[in-house]
Enzyme design. Structure first.
Site, short mmCIF file in Angstrom:
data_model
loop_
_atom_site.label_atom_id
_atom_site.label_comp_id
_atom_site.label_asym_id
_atom_site.label_seq_id
_atom_site.Cartn_x
_atom_site.Cartn_y
_atom_site.Cartn_z
CE LYS A 170 35.95 41.14 35.83
NZ LYS A 170 35.42 40.15 36.78
CE LYS A 238 37.53 32.87 35.12
NZ LYS A 238 36.46 33.89 35.36
#
Length: 293
Positions: A170, A238
């Site tokens: 990811k 993030k």
């Protein structure tokens, strides 16, 4: 029918939970903001606490923003690990640090609980359409057991390795997506500077090697100036922090990743954190001294 607790009913989690309910499972959801539970209330049920949601659940799905949030949900005094029965399968759809996932998997094992890290890609549209890409880390047996659940919310579902592997893939995904969005944003500002027909230009670019899912899905945001979030800049910021931190730990160099992390940070510093990540276009316009549109 499987009894599923779904923790985190935001932009992504809410439609995913509804898909699972509509797919024949008994889903009980919980969200810190009760106002976000209504779609699931309409389709299934909502619970006031994590403990209430987890009670009797065979599977617990988690979709919250960041590593500390997942740690609170799973490890907290009133969290999943304190209330889930042994043998429960926890599927963490959140995008968090790979090392945190590895530690959580060990903590789960001590409780007799199984954990899969299953971060997703596809944004709000993918969640609404049940067409997410899901990259899964964990044991092959747990993955096989979870596949009927994944198939209700995802279109591309791949087991990529042991715990933490899903989060690593990811992170790579987020690096590639950010690079594509920034390149598209720069191309748009470049084309605008020369008064080119932007729609026609993006049509022809999309039909050649420059074409991409990012161009197809984000061109509308950039041409209309509508940056309603499908995936917020705050979250991509993030994720790029995860990329640069994990790359440093592995001893690999990601110079473009570092630059993208700074551009995303600049967007947040200028108040764009709650906008869709296609709003990187605004950052290119700022740097170019042009109107934000």
């Amino acid at each position: 029918m499987t009894r599923i607790a779904f923790i985190g009913l935001g932009i992504m989690g809410s439609p995913m939970a509804v898909h699972l309910q509509q797919g024949g499972h008994q889903v009980t959801g919980h969200n810190l903001d009760p106002s976000r539970t209504q779609p699931l209330v309409d389709a299934g049920a909502a619970a006031p606490t994590i403990a209430d949601a987890v009670d009797g659940a065979e599977v617990v799905a988690v979709m919250v923003p960041d590593s500390p949030d997942v740690q609170d949900v799973l490890l907290g005094e009133h969290g999943v690990f304190a209330h889930a029965k042994p043998g429960t399968l926890v599927i963490d759809f959140s995008s968090i640090r790979p090392d945190v996932t590895v530690d959580l998997a060990k903590a789960a094992q001590h409780k007799g609980i199984r954990l899969l890290d299953a971060p997703v890609s596809g944004g709000e549209a993918g969640a609404l359409n049940g067409a997410l890409s899901i990259m899964v880390g964990g044991s092959e047996a747990d993955f096989a057991e979870a596949c009927p659940i994944f198939d209700l919310v995802g279109r591309t579902v791949v087991h990529v390795g042991s715990n933490g592997a899903g989060q690593t893939v990811k992170a790579a995904n987020q690096l590639i997506v950010a690079a594509n969005i920034e390149a598209l944003a720069e191309a748009v500002v470049f084309l605008e500077a020369y008064d080119v027909d932007l729609t026609a230009a993006l049509d022809v670019l999309g039909g050649g090697l420059a074409g991409s899912a990012v161009l197809e899905q984000k061109r509308g945001n950039m041409t209309s100036g509508d940056f309603t979030p499908g995936f917020r800049i705050d979250l991509h910021h993030k994720d790029l922090g995860i990329v640069t931190s994990a790359a440093r730990e592995a001893g690999v160099v990601v110079p473009l990743g570092g630059a993208l992390a700074q551009l995303m940070a600049a967007a947040r510093a200028n108040g764009d954190g709650d906008l869709d990540h296609s709003a990187l276009l605004r950052g290119v316009r700022r740097l170019s001294g042009r109107s934000l549109g």
